[in-house]
Design an enzyme around this catalytic site. Structure first.
Site, PDB file in Angstrom:
ATOM      1  N   HIS A  12      57.988  29.034  27.108  1.00  0.00           N
ATOM      2  CA  HIS A  12      56.569  29.376  27.072  1.00  0.00           C
ATOM      3  C   HIS A  12      55.892  28.765  25.847  1.00  0.00           C
ATOM      4  O   HIS A  12      54.709  28.395  25.903  1.00  0.00           O
ATOM      5  CB  HIS A  12      56.404  30.885  27.097  1.00  0.00           C
ATOM      6  CG  HIS A  12      56.979  31.507  28.335  1.00  0.00           C
ATOM      7  ND1 HIS A  12      56.291  31.564  29.529  1.00  0.00           N
ATOM      8  CD2 HIS A  12      58.195  32.054  28.573  1.00  0.00           C
ATOM      9  CE1 HIS A  12      57.052  32.140  30.447  1.00  0.00           C
ATOM     10  NE2 HIS A  12      58.213  32.434  29.898  1.00  0.00           N
ATOM     11  N   ASP A  65      51.107  22.931  24.578  1.00  0.00           N
ATOM     12  CA  ASP A  65      50.433  21.881  25.345  1.00  0.00           C
ATOM     13  C   ASP A  65      48.945  22.241  25.362  1.00  0.00           C
ATOM     14  O   ASP A  65      48.459  22.939  26.248  1.00  0.00           O
ATOM     15  CB  ASP A  65      51.005  21.816  26.758  1.00  0.00           C
ATOM     16  CG  ASP A  65      50.409  20.681  27.593  1.00  0.00           C
ATOM     17  OD1 ASP A  65      49.334  20.165  27.216  1.00  0.00           O
ATOM     18  OD2 ASP A  65      51.006  20.322  28.616  1.00  0.00           O
ATOM     19  N   ARG A 109      46.803  21.377  28.527  1.00  0.00           N
ATOM     20  CA  ARG A 109      47.057  22.282  29.653  1.00  0.00           C
ATOM     21  C   ARG A 109      46.387  23.626  29.446  1.00  0.00           C
ATOM     22  O   ARG A 109      45.630  24.123  30.289  1.00  0.00           O
ATOM     23  CB  ARG A 109      48.568  22.428  29.827  1.00  0.00           C
ATOM     24  CG  ARG A 109      49.014  23.565  30.740  1.00  0.00           C
ATOM     25  CD  ARG A 109      49.720  24.627  29.928  1.00  0.00           C
ATOM     26  NE  ARG A 109      50.377  25.634  30.748  1.00  0.00           N
ATOM     27  CZ  ARG A 109      50.561  26.879  30.351  1.00  0.00           C
ATOM     28  NH1 ARG A 109      50.156  27.265  29.143  1.00  0.00           N
ATOM     29  NH2 ARG A 109      51.158  27.748  31.127  1.00  0.00           N
ATOM     30  N   GLY A 120      52.848  34.457  38.280  1.00  0.00           N
ATOM     31  CA  GLY A 120      53.692  33.797  37.289  1.00  0.00           C
ATOM     32  C   GLY A 120      53.032  33.857  35.934  1.00  0.00           C
ATOM     33  O   GLY A 120      52.813  32.836  35.282  1.00  0.00           O
ATOM     34  N   GLU A 147      54.906  38.778  36.848  1.00  0.00           N
ATOM     35  CA  GLU A 147      55.878  37.865  36.242  1.00  0.00           C
ATOM     36  C   GLU A 147      57.288  38.299  36.637  1.00  0.00           C
ATOM     37  O   GLU A 147      57.685  39.449  36.416  1.00  0.00           O
ATOM     38  CB  GLU A 147      55.739  37.854  34.723  1.00  0.00           C
ATOM     39  CG  GLU A 147      56.809  37.085  33.965  1.00  0.00           C
ATOM     40  CD  GLU A 147      56.943  35.630  34.428  1.00  0.00           C
ATOM     41  OE1 GLU A 147      58.087  35.157  34.553  1.00  0.00           O
ATOM     42  OE2 GLU A 147      55.901  34.992  34.669  1.00  0.00           O
ATOM     43  N   GLU A 158      57.007  38.173  45.953  1.00  0.00           N
ATOM     44  CA  GLU A 158      57.341  38.532  47.326  1.00  0.00           C
ATOM     45  C   GLU A 158      57.845  39.963  47.465  1.00  0.00           C
ATOM     46  O   GLU A 158      57.941  40.485  48.585  1.00  0.00           O
ATOM     47  CB  GLU A 158      58.398  37.554  47.871  1.00  0.00           C
ATOM     48  CG  GLU A 158      57.893  36.128  48.039  1.00  0.00           C
ATOM     49  CD  GLU A 158      57.870  35.328  46.730  1.00  0.00           C
ATOM     50  OE1 GLU A 158      57.448  34.167  46.762  1.00  0.00           O
ATOM     51  OE2 GLU A 158      58.280  35.881  45.683  1.00  0.00           O
ATOM     52  N   GLU A 171      49.326  29.070  36.966  1.00  0.00           N
ATOM     53  CA  GLU A 171      49.769  27.752  36.497  1.00  0.00           C
ATOM     54  C   GLU A 171      51.121  27.549  37.138  1.00  0.00           C
ATOM     55  O   GLU A 171      52.164  27.865  36.564  1.00  0.00           O
ATOM     56  CB  GLU A 171      49.836  27.721  34.973  1.00  0.00           C
ATOM     57  CG  GLU A 171      49.896  26.309  34.389  1.00  0.00           C
ATOM     58  CD  GLU A 171      51.308  25.745  34.360  1.00  0.00           C
ATOM     59  OE1 GLU A 171      51.811  25.314  35.435  1.00  0.00           O
ATOM     60  OE2 GLU A 171      51.900  25.753  33.274  1.00  0.00           O
ATOM     61  N   GLU A 204      60.290  22.637  40.790  1.00  0.00           N
ATOM     62  CA  GLU A 204      60.357  24.043  40.383  1.00  0.00           C
ATOM     63  C   GLU A 204      58.995  24.716  40.392  1.00  0.00           C
ATOM     64  O   GLU A 204      58.724  25.628  39.613  1.00  0.00           O
ATOM     65  CB  GLU A 204      60.987  24.184  38.986  1.00  0.00           C
ATOM     66  CG  GLU A 204      62.477  24.006  38.977  1.00  0.00           C
ATOM     67  CD  GLU A 204      63.120  24.399  37.657  1.00  0.00           C
ATOM     68  OE1 GLU A 204      64.338  24.479  37.613  1.00  0.00           O
ATOM     69  OE2 GLU A 204      62.387  24.611  36.680  1.00  0.00           O
ATOM     70  N   HIS A 211      52.804  18.227  28.641  1.00  0.00           N
ATOM     71  CA  HIS A 211      54.256  18.403  28.675  1.00  0.00           C
ATOM     72  C   HIS A 211      54.846  17.932  30.006  1.00  0.00           C
ATOM     73  O   HIS A 211      56.056  17.716  30.107  1.00  0.00           O
ATOM     74  CB  HIS A 211      54.629  19.862  28.410  1.00  0.00           C
ATOM     75  CG  HIS A 211      54.423  20.785  29.569  1.00  0.00           C
ATOM     76  ND1 HIS A 211      53.188  21.285  29.926  1.00  0.00           N
ATOM     77  CD2 HIS A 211      55.298  21.299  30.481  1.00  0.00           C
ATOM     78  CE1 HIS A 211      53.314  22.064  30.973  1.00  0.00           C
ATOM     79  NE2 HIS A 211      54.586  22.097  31.334  1.00  0.00           N
TER      80      HIS A 211
END
Length: 331
Positions: free
Chosen positions: A43, A49, A52, A76, A98, A127, A141, A150, A297
């Site tokens: 993280h 970054d 971003r 996420g 998360e 889910e 993100e 991924e 990144h």
């Protein structure tokens, strides 16, 4: 060139060997994935970054009229910074979801910023989660290397299908993959030609291993930092996703074609690949990983040819790109 068929013309590129990256398959892969994202260093790299993170902040703040008084799901959420941005933009409620142990870091961040009344951190896989209400906005993100490496896009689409209101907003709203013919002299010299230099360096001929590198390293997608001088032809959009309408079944096989004209004489090492995500706005906010943009990144990726081939100005490089979650690869 008129009357000459360039060697690179109709060179077919396939990205299906990315499948295992974009599809976490099995309990072991799930555990490894979430263990990796529990590490604060991962993280830290993303937060450092600036391009971003600042683009996400700008997109959220510039769309504050879409978030003010609204309910948001952050898919996420990581350490919670996007959830905090949404709260600062006036969101009434933010569900920060998360799957990794980074959720505990997010809770501390939320508490440190006195946002407990607005942000609820949920530690669990999307889910397997249930929300008490529909949401007006989904922010995430989710992008990985090559956009799909991924990536969490499948989980984002699941969240959209389950919780987003019909008139809801996706942040980002669109994603596109771009390609261009590239030369990658430094990478080629460092990873391929180095085996031919071992005899001069150490007195042992190891050039026989060059073919192994050609079969393995160069047949997988390589993450490389390119710059404008490495681009030797036109770039073109090969795939574009509307995140409001893209379905899970669409992700089973993403196919695009490209046709790029070379603008100089140079060795063609392969196909450079990058992505751009778009946030709604007037004008839209763009987060680009192009070699012409501020570096991120994610850097760029290269799909290498089996061996370099020389091209000249106006030669055409064309082919197709396929991304699929299956384990099989083509080409």
């Amino acid at each position: 060139m008129e009357g000459q068929e360039p060697q690179a013309k109709r060179q077919n590129f396939s990205g299906e060997h990315l499948a295992s990256y974009s599809n976490r398959d099995g309990e072991a892969d799930e555990k490894h994935y979430f263990k990796t994202y529990s590490d604060l260093y991962v993280h830290e790299e993303m937060l450092r970054d600036f391009e971003r993170t600042s683009k996400y902040r700008s997109a959220i703040m510039e769309n504050s009229h879409l978030l003010n008084g609204k309910v948001v799901a952050d898919i996420g959420a990581g350490t919670g910074i996007l959830s905090c941005f949404c709260a600062q933009a006036g969101a009434k409620k933010v569900y920060a979801i998360e799957g990794s142990d980074a959720a505990e870091h997010a809770r501390r961040v939320v508490q440190s910023n006195n946002l407990e009344d607005c942000i609820t951190v949920i530690h669990g896989m999307v889910e397997e989660c249930q929300l008490p209400e529909k949401v007006d906005v989904i922010v995430s993100e989710w992008m990985g290397y090559f956009l799909m490496y991924e990536s969490m896009l499948s989980s984002v689409l699941y969240a959209r299908e389950q919780w987003l209101k019909p008139d809801g907003v996706m942040l980002p709203s669109h994603a596109s993959i771009f390609v261009a013919p590239v030369r990658a002299d430094n990478f080629w010299e460092d990873r391929v030609n180095c085996w031919s230099r071992m005899k001069d360096a150490y007195g042992v001929d190891m050039s026989c291993l060059t073919d192994v590198v050609m079969r393995t390293t160069l047949r997988s997608v390589q993450v490389v930092q390119l710059d404008g001088e490495d681009i030797i032809g036109d770039s073109t959009c090969v795939l574009s996703l509307d995140l409001k309408s893209t379905t899970q079944s669409d992700l089973e096989k993403l196919v695009g074609t490209f046709k790029c004209q070379c603008h100089c004489s140079a060795p063609l090492h392969g196909l450079g690949v990058w992505f751009v995500v778009t946030f709604p706005g007037k004008p839209p906010v763009l987060l680009s990983t192009s070699p012409y943009a501020v570096s991120t990144h994610w850097r760029q990726c290269v799909l290498f040819l089996n061996a370099p081939t020389n091209v000249v100005q106006d030669d055409i490089v064309e082919g197709s790109l396929t991304l699929s979650p299956c384990d099989e690869s083509q080409g």
